[in-house]
Design an enzyme around this catalytic site. Structure first.
Site, PDB file in Angstrom:
ATOM      1  N   LYS A  34     -16.455  45.604  -5.016  1.00  0.00           N
ATOM      2  CA  LYS A  34     -15.693  45.249  -6.228  1.00  0.00           C
ATOM      3  C   LYS A  34     -16.043  43.825  -6.693  1.00  0.00           C
ATOM      4  CE  LYS A  34     -12.615  45.005  -9.450  1.00  0.00           C
ATOM      5  NZ  LYS A  34     -12.882  45.627 -10.742  1.00  0.00           N
ATOM      6  N   LYS A  59     -10.275  33.969 -10.586  1.00  0.00           N
ATOM      7  CA  LYS A  59      -9.854  34.319  -9.213  1.00  0.00           C
ATOM      8  C   LYS A  59     -10.952  35.151  -8.538  1.00  0.00           C
ATOM      9  CE  LYS A  59      -7.653  38.074  -8.864  1.00  0.00           C
ATOM     10  NZ  LYS A  59      -7.871  39.492  -8.610  1.00  0.00           N
ATOM     11  N   THR A  68      -7.733  43.506  -6.607  1.00  0.00           N
ATOM     12  CA  THR A  68      -8.998  42.823  -6.310  1.00  0.00           C
ATOM     13  C   THR A  68      -8.657  41.615  -5.454  1.00  0.00           C
ATOM     14  OG1 THR A  68      -9.838  43.536  -8.447  1.00  0.00           O
ATOM     15  CG2 THR A  68     -11.083  41.814  -7.307  1.00  0.00           C
TER      16      THR A  68
HETATM   17  P1  NAP Z   1      -1.065  41.887 -14.228  1.00  0.00           P
HETATM   18  O1  NAP Z   1      -0.778  42.728 -15.418  1.00  0.00           O
HETATM   19  O2  NAP Z   1      -1.002  40.416 -14.338  1.00  0.00           O
HETATM   20  O3  NAP Z   1      -0.072  42.361 -13.033  1.00  0.00           O
HETATM   21  C1  NAP Z   1       0.031  41.639 -11.851  1.00  0.00           C
HETATM   22  C2  NAP Z   1       1.083  42.258 -10.957  1.00  0.00           C
HETATM   23  O4  NAP Z   1       1.189  41.463  -9.753  1.00  0.00           O
HETATM   24  C3  NAP Z   1       2.483  42.271 -11.576  1.00  0.00           C
HETATM   25  O5  NAP Z   1       3.157  43.434 -11.161  1.00  0.00           O
HETATM   26  C4  NAP Z   1       3.123  41.019 -10.961  1.00  0.00           C
HETATM   27  O6  NAP Z   1       4.531  41.061 -10.912  1.00  0.00           O
HETATM   28  C5  NAP Z   1       2.557  41.100  -9.565  1.00  0.00           C
HETATM   29  N1  NAP Z   1       2.653  39.822  -8.853  1.00  0.00           N
HETATM   30  C6  NAP Z   1       2.033  38.654  -9.146  1.00  0.00           C
HETATM   31  N2  NAP Z   1       2.341  37.708  -8.241  1.00  0.00           N
HETATM   32  C7  NAP Z   1       3.199  38.282  -7.373  1.00  0.00           C
HETATM   33  C8  NAP Z   1       3.877  37.826  -6.202  1.00  0.00           C
HETATM   34  N3  NAP Z   1       3.714  36.574  -5.743  1.00  0.00           N
HETATM   35  N4  NAP Z   1       4.676  38.711  -5.545  1.00  0.00           N
HETATM   36  C9  NAP Z   1       4.838  39.973  -5.986  1.00  0.00           C
HETATM   37  N5  NAP Z   1       4.224  40.470  -7.076  1.00  0.00           N
HETATM   38  C10 NAP Z   1       3.411  39.639  -7.763  1.00  0.00           C
HETATM   39  O7  NAP Z   1      -2.522  42.202 -13.622  1.00  0.00           O
HETATM   40  P2  NAP Z   1      -3.408  43.533 -13.751  1.00  0.00           P
HETATM   41  O8  NAP Z   1      -4.335  43.395 -14.901  1.00  0.00           O
HETATM   42  O9  NAP Z   1      -2.535  44.735 -13.626  1.00  0.00           O
HETATM   43  O10 NAP Z   1      -4.319  43.367 -12.430  1.00  0.00           O
HETATM   44  C11 NAP Z   1      -3.836  43.717 -11.145  1.00  0.00           C
HETATM   45  C12 NAP Z   1      -5.004  43.644 -10.161  1.00  0.00           C
HETATM   46  O11 NAP Z   1      -6.042  44.546 -10.593  1.00  0.00           O
HETATM   47  C13 NAP Z   1      -5.678  42.272 -10.044  1.00  0.00           C
HETATM   48  O12 NAP Z   1      -6.075  42.062  -8.718  1.00  0.00           O
HETATM   49  C14 NAP Z   1      -6.901  42.404 -10.959  1.00  0.00           C
HETATM   50  O13 NAP Z   1      -7.909  41.519 -10.575  1.00  0.00           O
HETATM   51  C15 NAP Z   1      -7.264  43.855 -10.738  1.00  0.00           C
HETATM   52  N6  NAP Z   1      -7.990  44.518 -11.833  1.00  0.00           N
HETATM   53  C16 NAP Z   1      -7.654  44.271 -13.131  1.00  0.00           C
HETATM   54  C17 NAP Z   1      -8.361  44.923 -14.150  1.00  0.00           C
HETATM   55  C18 NAP Z   1      -8.060  44.640 -15.604  1.00  0.00           C
HETATM   56  O14 NAP Z   1      -8.938  44.880 -16.450  1.00  0.00           O
HETATM   57  N7  NAP Z   1      -6.889  44.162 -15.949  1.00  0.00           N
HETATM   58  C19 NAP Z   1      -9.372  45.832 -13.839  1.00  0.00           C
HETATM   59  C20 NAP Z   1      -9.654  46.111 -12.491  1.00  0.00           C
HETATM   60  C21 NAP Z   1      -8.942  45.436 -11.482  1.00  0.00           C
HETATM   61  P3  NAP Z   1       5.413  40.439 -12.147  1.00  0.00           P
HETATM   62  O15 NAP Z   1       5.502  41.539 -13.163  1.00  0.00           O
HETATM   63  O16 NAP Z   1       6.704  40.104 -11.507  1.00  0.00           O
HETATM   64  O17 NAP Z   1       4.676  39.218 -12.646  1.00  0.00           O
END
Ligand code: NAP
Length: 286
Positions: free
Chosen positions: A165, A234, A91
């Site tokens: 989104k 965010k 997102t």
């Molecule tokens: P998450 O578990 O916090 O995972 C975030 C990912 O981004 C991890 O692999 C992290 O790596 C990586 N990352 C963060 N900063 C980085 C950087 N500077 N360089 C390289 N990698 C980096 O988040 P998530 O829940 O999977 O969400 C991921 C995306 O999907 C977001 O944009 C979120 O808004 C969207 N989303 C989430 C949901 C939900 O319900 N969770 C639903 C729909 C969409 P590390 O492991 O090294 O920290």
């Protein structure tokens, strides 16, 4: 298909696993390498860098925010010059999606953010919203079929998918705000939250968003966070940037964004975004 997957967090780890289950040849990369281990044990190849993960037909990214996507695309050993079609599921903001589309090279670019929380990602039941050239989306479709239950196409302009989104997440937050205010009122007056939710979801408010988030609010199930409040903040900030760019007043957006700020300040970073209900209850002296 030979596909790379970058970003193995709560969502990305589950999506990559479903690509493997569907028989694709998956290379994975994550900033913190330990998160790749369960996937390599399940048959994925550990890529040595983002660029290395993008040597196949398609590379999918599922990263926290704009900064993370910029780092993986244009940072050291980034995917910018790699041959794969870049499919971005994170997102992210409309402006960044515009830049990704404009600067994509031979491989091309598709914006494909998803609706659905981590359990939906695990079950391969996400909703994919895709925008980009038709031929590019056609190439990615078998991958979307592996991670989701349905793909919606919103035209050739990639940022359109990101706008859908961000609009959707704003509407979720607005629904949570409305439910949390109504539940607080009901409870203050002696009606159980669960009773209110049951009556309203069985009558006028049967939509999944009310059922899913209503249950979280009834059970105060805010940890572990399925969708951490900082990610919600965010998204509201990105929606606000789009609203400013298009000159659209969104007063309700300002309210939910401020409630998220207060929730994070009071409860910490590791709480679900629906926990903004707690501040409303405190405001009512509960
Ligand atoms: P998450 O578990 O916090 O995972 C975030 C990912 O981004 C991890 O692999 C992290 O790596 C990586 N990352 C963060 N900063 C980085 C950087 N500077 N360089 C390289 N990698 C980096 O988040 P998530 O829940 O999977 O969400 C991921 C995306 O999907 C977001 O944009 C979120 O808004 C969207 N989303 C989430 C949901 C939900 O319900 N969770 C639903 C729909 C969409 P590390 O492991 O090294 O920290």
């Amino acid at each position: 298909m030979k596909v790379g997957f970058i970003g193995l967090g709560q969502m990305g780890g589950a999506m990559a696993r479903n690509l493997l289950k569907a028989g694709h040849e998956v290379s994975v990369w994550n900033r913190s390498a330990d998160k790749a281990a369960p996937l390599t044990e399940a048959g994925a190849r550990a890529a040595s860098s983002p660029a290395d993960a993008a040597q196949g037909e398609v590379v999918m990214t599922m990263l926290a925010d704009d900064r993370a996507v910029e780092a993986v695309v244009w940072g050291e050993d980034g995917i910018a010059a790699a041959p794969a079609l870049h499919v971005s599921h994170s997102t992210i903001g409309v402006a960044l999606a515009e830049r990704l589309a404009a600067e994509s090279r031979a491989g091309g670019y598709v914006s494909a953010p998803v609706f659905g929380r981590p359990p939906a990602a695990e079950a391969g039941k996400l909703f994919v919203v895709a925008a980009g050239e038709d031929a590019a989306i056609d190439r990615a479709q078998p991958l979307f079929d592996a991670i989701g239950q349905r793909t919606f196409r919103v035209g050739e302009r990639a940022p359109a998918a990101n706008l859908v989104k961000l609009s959707g997440n704003f509407m979720i937050m607005a629904a949570v705000e409305a439910m949390a205010e109504a539940m607080t009122l009901a409870e203050r007056g002696g009606v159980a939250r669960a009773a209110l939710l049951e009556i309203l979801t069985e009558t006028l408010f049967g939509a999944p968003v009310y059922r899913t988030y209503g249950e979280l609010l009834v059970r105060d199930e805010f940890r572990p966070a399925g969708f951490p409040a900082p990610l919600g903040l965010k998204d509201m900030t990105l929606a606000d940037a789009a609203a400013t760019a298009y000159r659209v007043p969104m007063p309700l957006l300002g309210i939910v964004r401020d409630h998220l700020r207060g929730t994070i300040a009071a409860e910490g970073e590791d709480i679900d975004w629906s926990a903004m209900a707690l501040a409303l209850r405190r405001g009512a002296g509960m």
